[in-house]
Design a protein around this motif. Sequence first.
Motif, PDB file in Angstrom:
ATOM      1  N   SER A 209       0.831  -1.202   0.000  1.00 47.19           N
ATOM      2  CA  SER A 209       0.000   0.000   0.000  1.00 47.19           C
ATOM      3  C   SER A 209       0.869   1.257   0.000  1.00 47.19           C
ATOM      4  CB  SER A 209      -0.919   0.005   1.227  1.00 47.19           C
ATOM      5  OG  SER A 209      -1.860  -1.046   1.148  1.00 47.19           O
ATOM      6  N   LYS A 210       1.952   1.226   0.773  1.00 50.82           N
ATOM      7  CA  LYS A 210       2.788   2.413   0.903  1.00 50.82           C
ATOM      8  C   LYS A 210       3.651   2.672  -0.328  1.00 50.82           C
ATOM      9  CE  LYS A 210       3.051   2.551   5.956  1.00 50.82           C
ATOM     10  NZ  LYS A 210       2.522   3.931   6.075  1.00 50.82           N
ATOM     11  N   ILE A 211       4.205   1.615  -0.938  1.00 49.01           N
ATOM     12  CA  ILE A 211       5.131   1.836  -2.051  1.00 49.01           C
ATOM     13  C   ILE A 211       4.424   2.335  -3.301  1.00 49.01           C
ATOM     14  CG2 ILE A 211       5.106  -0.458  -3.130  1.00 49.01           C
ATOM     15  CD1 ILE A 211       8.203  -0.163  -3.314  1.00 49.01           C
ATOM     16  N   ASN A 212       3.122   2.064  -3.421  1.00 48.17           N
ATOM     17  CA  ASN A 212       2.377   2.541  -4.586  1.00 48.17           C
ATOM     18  C   ASN A 212       1.873   3.971  -4.415  1.00 48.17           C
ATOM     19  OD1 ASN A 212       2.196   0.500  -6.761  1.00 48.17           O
ATOM     20  ND2 ASN A 212       1.436  -0.805  -5.118  1.00 48.17           N
TER      21      ASN A 212
ATOM     22  N   ARG B 205      13.837   1.334  -1.706  1.00 43.08           N
ATOM     23  CA  ARG B 205      12.636   2.072  -1.291  1.00 43.08           C
ATOM     24  C   ARG B 205      11.847   1.294  -0.241  1.00 43.08           C
ATOM     25  NH1 ARG B 205       9.315   2.865  -6.415  1.00 43.08           N
ATOM     26  NH2 ARG B 205       7.913   3.977  -4.997  1.00 43.08           N
ATOM     27  N   LEU B 206      11.721  -0.036  -0.454  1.00 41.45           N
ATOM     28  CA  LEU B 206      11.016  -0.868   0.524  1.00 41.45           C
ATOM     29  C   LEU B 206      11.716  -0.849   1.870  1.00 41.45           C
ATOM     30  CD1 LEU B 206      10.120  -3.991  -1.670  1.00 41.45           C
ATOM     31  CD2 LEU B 206       8.504  -2.367  -0.660  1.00 41.45           C
ATOM     32  N   GLY B 207      13.053  -0.870   1.844  1.00 45.07           N
ATOM     33  CA  GLY B 207      13.827  -0.826   3.086  1.00 45.07           C
ATOM     34  C   GLY B 207      13.581   0.458   3.853  1.00 45.07           C
ATOM     35  N   ARG B 208      13.553   1.589   3.132  1.00 42.40           N
ATOM     36  CA  ARG B 208      13.303   2.883   3.785  1.00 42.40           C
ATOM     37  C   ARG B 208      11.904   2.913   4.391  1.00 42.40           C
ATOM     38  NH1 ARG B 208      15.220   5.576  -1.155  1.00 42.40           N
ATOM     39  NH2 ARG B 208      17.489   5.920  -1.006  1.00 42.40           N
ATOM     40  N   ILE B 209      10.918   2.432   3.624  1.00 39.05           N
ATOM     41  CA  ILE B 209       9.541   2.446   4.128  1.00 39.05           C
ATOM     42  C   ILE B 209       9.407   1.575   5.371  1.00 39.05           C
ATOM     43  CG2 ILE B 209       7.157   1.760   3.601  1.00 39.05           C
ATOM     44  CD1 ILE B 209       7.756   2.460   0.662  1.00 39.05           C
ATOM     45  N   ALA B 210      10.014   0.399   5.345  1.00 37.49           N
ATOM     46  CA  ALA B 210       9.951  -0.508   6.491  1.00 37.49           C
ATOM     47  C   ALA B 210      10.605   0.111   7.717  1.00 37.49           C
ATOM     48  CB  ALA B 210      10.621  -1.835   6.144  1.00 37.49           C
ATOM     49  N   ALA B 211      11.766   0.783   7.523  1.00 33.77           N
ATOM     50  CA  ALA B 211      12.472   1.416   8.641  1.00 33.77           C
ATOM     51  C   ALA B 211      11.657   2.564   9.220  1.00 33.77           C
ATOM     52  CB  ALA B 211      13.839   1.907   8.177  1.00 33.77           C
ATOM     53  N   GLU B 212      11.028   3.347   8.338  1.00 33.23           N
ATOM     54  CA  GLU B 212      10.230   4.486   8.795  1.00 33.23           C
ATOM     55  C   GLU B 212       8.963   4.020   9.523  1.00 33.23           C
ATOM     56  OE1 GLU B 212       9.417   6.629   5.261  1.00 33.23           O
ATOM     57  OE2 GLU B 212      11.486   7.325   4.973  1.00 33.23           O
ATOM     58  N   THR B 213       8.372   2.946   9.053  1.00 31.78           N
ATOM     59  CA  THR B 213       7.103   2.473   9.621  1.00 31.78           C
ATOM     60  C   THR B 213       7.319   1.716  10.919  1.00 31.78           C
ATOM     61  OG1 THR B 213       6.232   2.271   7.364  1.00 31.78           O
ATOM     62  CG2 THR B 213       4.993   1.182   9.130  1.00 31.78           C
ATOM     63  N   GLY B 214       8.368   0.878  10.964  1.00 29.08           N
ATOM     64  CA  GLY B 214       8.626   0.066  12.150  1.00 29.08           C
ATOM     65  C   GLY B 214       7.946  -1.295  12.055  1.00 29.08           C
ATOM     66  N   VAL B 215       8.577  -2.304  12.667  1.00 28.38           N
ATOM     67  CA  VAL B 215       8.078  -3.672  12.566  1.00 28.38           C
ATOM     68  C   VAL B 215       6.682  -3.819  13.187  1.00 28.38           C
ATOM     69  CG1 VAL B 215       8.477  -6.068  13.254  1.00 28.38           C
ATOM     70  CG2 VAL B 215      10.405  -4.639  12.547  1.00 28.38           C
TER      71      VAL B 215
END
Length: 348
Positions: free
Chosen positions: A274-277, A290-300
Motif C-alpha cells: 500500500s505504501k510503495i504505490n 525504497r522498501l527498506g526505507r519504508i519498512a524502517a520508517e514504519t517500524g516492525v
Amino acid sequence: FRGCDLKKSSCSTFLLPSPINYIMTIPSNVPGAVLLATAPEKKTYDFMYYLKGAAAGGICCSITHGAVCPVDVVKTRVQLDPVKYNSGLIGGFRTVIAEEGVMALSTGLGATAFGYFVQGWFKFGGVELFKIKAVETLGDERAWDLKTPIYLGAAAMAEFIADIFLCPLEAVRIRSVSDPEFCDGLADGFMKMLKAEGVGGFYAGFVPILFKQIPYTMAKFAVQGNAADAIYNSMGKRPDELSAASNVGVSLTSGVIAGVAAAIISHPADTLLSKINKAGAGGEGTMLVRLGRIAAETGVVNLCTVGLLPRCVMIGTLTAGQFGIFDSVMNALGASKFHFHNPNADAH
C-alpha cells in the motif's frame, strides 16, 4: 492359431474361441481373473474441468473483492495515513464519508473487480491443475500423506503466475485510492501511469505483492483444505456423501478460519504494498531500497498491526465467500470439485 511340435518340426492349425468372448466369460475363481476383469471407472479431470475451475475462481474472486471494496478503501487509507485515520475501522468509514462522500468508498472498484477476476482465474484454476497433477504423479496414498505440502506448492506456483497479471491492476487501484483525483476509471488510470512512469511503474510493487500474495494464498488453501478435512472427519462423512449445500457450508466455515490465518501472515507485506504505490514513497532508488526505507520508517510493530483488524474482517469474509461461491459455481457448471482421497479409509 498354429500349434507346432518342436521335435517333429510340424505344425497344425486349429481355432480358439474369440479372445474377447473368452476374457469376458472367465469365471471369478480362475487364477488371474482379477487382472483381466474390467477396472472400475475412475473420475478423470480433463481440460474442461480446469477451464470450469478457472472460471469459477475468476467469478468468486471478482465478486468477493468487489463486495469488500469499501473496507479495502478504508484499510488502505489507514495504512497510508495512520495519523489521520486513527479511530479504527468505523471511524475510518466516517472520516471518508464526511470528507469525500459515500461514493468515495467505491474508489478503485473497476480495477478491483477486473484485476481479481484475472487473478482468481489463474489462482484457483492453477491450484486445481497443480494439485491434481501432483496426485496423479504420486498416487492417492502418497498424495494423502503429503497433502499439505501439495497445497502449499500448488498455491505458490499458481499465485506467482496470477500476480504477474494482477500487479498492474493493483497499482492503479492503490494509486486511485491514495489520490482520488488521480484518474476517472481503470482505463484512464492505466494511461496516466503508463505515460508518467512507463511499464516499470505498474510493477513497482511486484516484490511486495509476491511477499503478500504468495504466503497469503499458501496459508489460505492449506488451512482451508485441512480445516475442511477436519470438519468432514468430525461429521464422519466424505464430501461425496453430503449434499451440495452441506459442502458449501463446510467451505464457508473453513474459509473463515483460513482467511483470518492468511490475513495475519500476509499483513506486513500488504502494508508495504500500500505504501510503495503511493507517489514518492520511499524516495529515490531501486525497489528494494525504497522498501527498506519504508519498512524502517514504519517500524516492525506498525507493519504487523496497523490496519490488521479491518484486514482480518475483510479477508475472513472474503475468503469464506470465495470458497462458498467457487463450490456453488462449480456445481452450477456440472463439475465435481476435486478432494484428496484417503485410500486407507476404504479399508474400514
